[in-house]
Structure formats: structure tokens, C-alpha cells
Motif scaffolding. Sequence first.
Motif, PDB file in Angstrom:
ATOM      1  N   UNK A 111     -11.184 -11.271  -0.918  1.00 32.44           N
ATOM      2  CA  UNK A 111     -10.184 -12.096  -1.570  1.00 32.44           C
ATOM      3  C   UNK A 111      -9.733 -10.999  -2.541  1.00 32.44           C
ATOM      4  N   UNK A 112     -10.633 -10.248  -3.462  1.00 30.89           N
ATOM      5  CA  UNK A 112     -10.130  -9.556  -4.609  1.00 30.89           C
ATOM      6  C   UNK A 112      -9.345  -8.289  -3.831  1.00 30.89           C
ATOM      7  N   UNK A 113      -9.753  -7.716  -2.823  1.00 26.49           N
ATOM      8  CA  UNK A 113      -9.170  -6.609  -2.068  1.00 26.49           C
ATOM      9  C   UNK A 113      -7.898  -7.084  -1.924  1.00 26.49           C
ATOM     10  N   UNK A 114      -7.963  -8.313  -1.189  1.00 22.37           N
ATOM     11  CA  UNK A 114      -6.421  -8.823  -0.557  1.00 22.37           C
ATOM     12  C   UNK A 114      -5.486  -8.763  -1.899  1.00 22.37           C
ATOM     13  N   UNK A 115      -5.962  -9.432  -2.983  1.00 23.66           N
ATOM     14  CA  UNK A 115      -5.038  -9.614  -4.419  1.00 23.66           C
ATOM     15  C   UNK A 115      -4.552  -8.095  -4.390  1.00 23.66           C
ATOM     16  N   UNK A 116      -5.440  -7.302  -4.635  1.00 22.07           N
ATOM     17  CA  UNK A 116      -5.253  -5.885  -5.045  1.00 22.07           C
ATOM     18  C   UNK A 116      -4.078  -5.101  -4.032  1.00 22.07           C
ATOM     19  N   UNK A 117      -4.256  -5.395  -2.972  1.00 23.38           N
ATOM     20  CA  UNK A 117      -3.393  -5.247  -1.822  1.00 23.38           C
ATOM     21  C   UNK A 117      -1.855  -5.608  -2.154  1.00 23.38           C
ATOM     22  N   UNK A 118      -1.937  -6.645  -2.185  1.00 20.13           N
ATOM     23  CA  UNK A 118      -0.596  -7.402  -2.423  1.00 20.13           C
ATOM     24  C   UNK A 118       0.076  -7.214  -4.021  1.00 20.13           C
ATOM     25  N   UNK A 119      -0.629  -6.914  -4.797  1.00 20.06           N
ATOM     26  CA  UNK A 119      -0.160  -6.567  -6.311  1.00 20.06           C
ATOM     27  C   UNK A 119       0.340  -5.347  -6.306  1.00 20.06           C
ATOM     28  N   UNK A 120      -0.481  -4.383  -5.544  1.00 19.95           N
ATOM     29  CA  UNK A 120      -0.053  -2.761  -5.492  1.00 19.95           C
ATOM     30  C   UNK A 120       1.196  -2.474  -4.457  1.00 19.95           C
ATOM     31  N   UNK A 121       1.146  -3.192  -3.436  1.00 19.39           N
ATOM     32  CA  UNK A 121       2.053  -3.190  -2.342  1.00 19.39           C
ATOM     33  C   UNK A 121       2.665  -4.353  -1.927  1.00 19.39           C
ATOM     34  N   UNK A 122       3.764  -4.950  -2.843  1.00 18.43           N
ATOM     35  CA  UNK A 122       4.067  -6.204  -2.356  1.00 18.43           C
ATOM     36  C   UNK A 122       4.761  -6.287  -1.068  1.00 18.43           C
ATOM     37  N   UNK A 123       4.579  -7.387  -0.236  1.00 19.96           N
ATOM     38  CA  UNK A 123       5.227  -7.457   1.243  1.00 19.96           C
ATOM     39  C   UNK A 123       6.875  -7.145   1.182  1.00 19.96           C
ATOM     40  N   UNK A 124       7.734  -7.220   0.477  1.00 20.13           N
ATOM     41  CA  UNK A 124       8.969  -6.761   0.506  1.00 20.13           C
ATOM     42  C   UNK A 124       9.228  -5.209   0.427  1.00 20.13           C
ATOM     43  N   UNK A 125       8.184  -4.617  -0.083  1.00 15.16           N
ATOM     44  CA  UNK A 125       8.080  -2.926  -0.178  1.00 15.16           C
ATOM     45  C   UNK A 125       7.394  -2.741   1.046  1.00 15.16           C
ATOM     46  N   UNK A 126       6.338  -3.326   1.379  1.00 12.81           N
ATOM     47  CA  UNK A 126       5.617  -2.911   2.683  1.00 12.81           C
ATOM     48  C   UNK A 126       6.417  -3.375   4.020  1.00 12.81           C
ATOM     49  N   UNK A 127       7.372  -4.241   3.935  1.00 11.00           N
ATOM     50  CA  UNK A 127       8.529  -4.523   4.958  1.00 11.00           C
ATOM     51  C   UNK A 127       9.271  -3.166   5.323  1.00 11.00           C
ATOM     52  N   UNK A 128       9.683  -2.545   4.510  1.00 17.54           N
ATOM     53  CA  UNK A 128      10.706  -1.143   4.682  1.00 17.54           C
ATOM     54  C   UNK A 128       9.979  -0.250   5.373  1.00 17.54           C
ATOM     55  N   UNK A 129       8.570  -0.305   5.504  1.00 12.48           N
ATOM     56  CA  UNK A 129       7.709   0.717   6.144  1.00 12.48           C
ATOM     57  C   UNK A 129       7.320   0.293   7.507  1.00 12.48           C
ATOM     58  N   UNK A 130       7.385  -0.856   7.975  1.00 10.79           N
ATOM     59  CA  UNK A 130       6.753  -1.272   9.188  1.00 10.79           C
ATOM     60  C   UNK A 130       7.321  -0.696  10.304  1.00 10.79           C
ATOM     61  N   UNK A 131       8.505  -0.373  10.394  1.00 13.86           N
ATOM     62  CA  UNK A 131       9.196   0.073  11.653  1.00 13.86           C
ATOM     63  C   UNK A 131       9.588   1.596  11.675  1.00 13.86           C
ATOM     64  N   UNK A 132       8.599   2.358  10.777  1.00 11.40           N
ATOM     65  CA  UNK A 132       8.953   4.048  10.857  1.00 11.40           C
ATOM     66  C   UNK A 132       7.510   4.395  11.310  1.00 11.40           C
ATOM     67  N   UNK A 133       7.575   5.694  11.683  1.00 13.20           N
ATOM     68  CA  UNK A 133       6.345   6.298  11.998  1.00 13.20           C
ATOM     69  C   UNK A 133       5.278   6.203  11.111  1.00 13.20           C
ATOM     70  N   UNK A 134       4.133   5.799  11.748  1.00 17.74           N
ATOM     71  CA  UNK A 134       3.038   5.373  10.902  1.00 17.74           C
ATOM     72  C   UNK A 134       2.387   6.447   9.945  1.00 17.74           C
ATOM     73  N   UNK A 135       2.306   7.584  10.435  1.00 15.53           N
ATOM     74  CA  UNK A 135       1.885   8.793   9.751  1.00 15.53           C
ATOM     75  C   UNK A 135       2.739   9.028   8.273  1.00 15.53           C
TER      76      UNK A 135
END
Length: 170
Positions: free
Chosen positions: A115-139
Motif C-alpha cells: 500500500x505504501x508503494x502504491x501511494x508513492x507511485x501515485x504521488x510521484x507519477x499521478x495518473x494524468x501524467x502517466x496517461x500521456x505515456x500509455x500509448x507510446x513506445x514502452x522503452x
Amino acid sequence: QLRAARMAYRVLLAQQIRTLPVDPLTLLRRCRDTRVMTVSEAAAALDRTEASLEALFADADADAATLRLPGESADAYVVVYRPDGHPARLRFTLAHELGHRLLGHAGANSAEEQEADCFASHLLCPDPVLHAFRYSDVRSAAQTLATACYISLTCARVTLRRPPVRLEDD
């Protein structure tokens, strides 16, 4: 994991954080019941040896730990961290410790660690930011995300696989 994600977004909103990267050390220092110190600072303040504090990290291969202060009020804590590690990893670790504090964790069981890892992940990389990267080359997305959020490349790769969270009440 939804509780952790919601708490991370509450912190971002309450602290009016609108830019990256998020600074978990500053957020920890704003917790009124928590003191944040390097290992050497904590050794001096708590009258302990640096080796005894370093032992807190040995089993978990961590860069930070939270101590409850004996003899203090019920909610007095010290987050002790190693300042000399990789900065991106340390940022995640400090966000993880902030998650423990804000989520009211009492121990270190695997569910609380996740749960603490999940918190850290969302705090540092919020979903709106992550969404911008979802459909590009993974690397290239992982490298760009790591740079934008100032997290490790490994963390960015794991975060890119994180499912989106619906924050609205069902």
C-alpha cells in the motif's frame, strides 16, 4: 490499493502541487508529528550510534525507515534516511515512508508495504501524467517518465504497467 491512490491525490490537491517532480522530503517535513533526519542527524539527536540506525535498513535493503519515538506522545515519529544513495530511489523511498505515515500503518507487513508503494507511485507519477505515456513506445516512455517524475528507470517501467484508478465513488 484504491485507498493509497486516493490518499496520494488528496496530498497533491491539499498541497496544491501542480508541477513535477513532486518533492516527498518537503512533504514529509510538513507532517506535524514527524521529524525527518539523515542517519547522522538522527544518531546525534536520538543519542544512538549510526551503526544502530543503519541496522534498520539492512534487512529491507532500504534507504529510509520510520521510527516511533519512545516516551513521546502517541504520534511522534522520526523518518531516518540515507542521503548518499541514488536520488531517484531515495525520492521513492521517502514517498513510501510518507505513505506509511499518512495511511496510519502500525507495522511492516507485506500488505502495508504494498500500500505504501502504491501511494508513492501515485504521488510521484499521478495518473494524468502517466496517461500521456500509455500509448507510446514502452522503452522511450519509461525513460521520459523517469526523467519527468525524477524516478528510477525500474520504477518508471513498473509504473507504466500500473492500471488506471477510478477515484470517483462507485
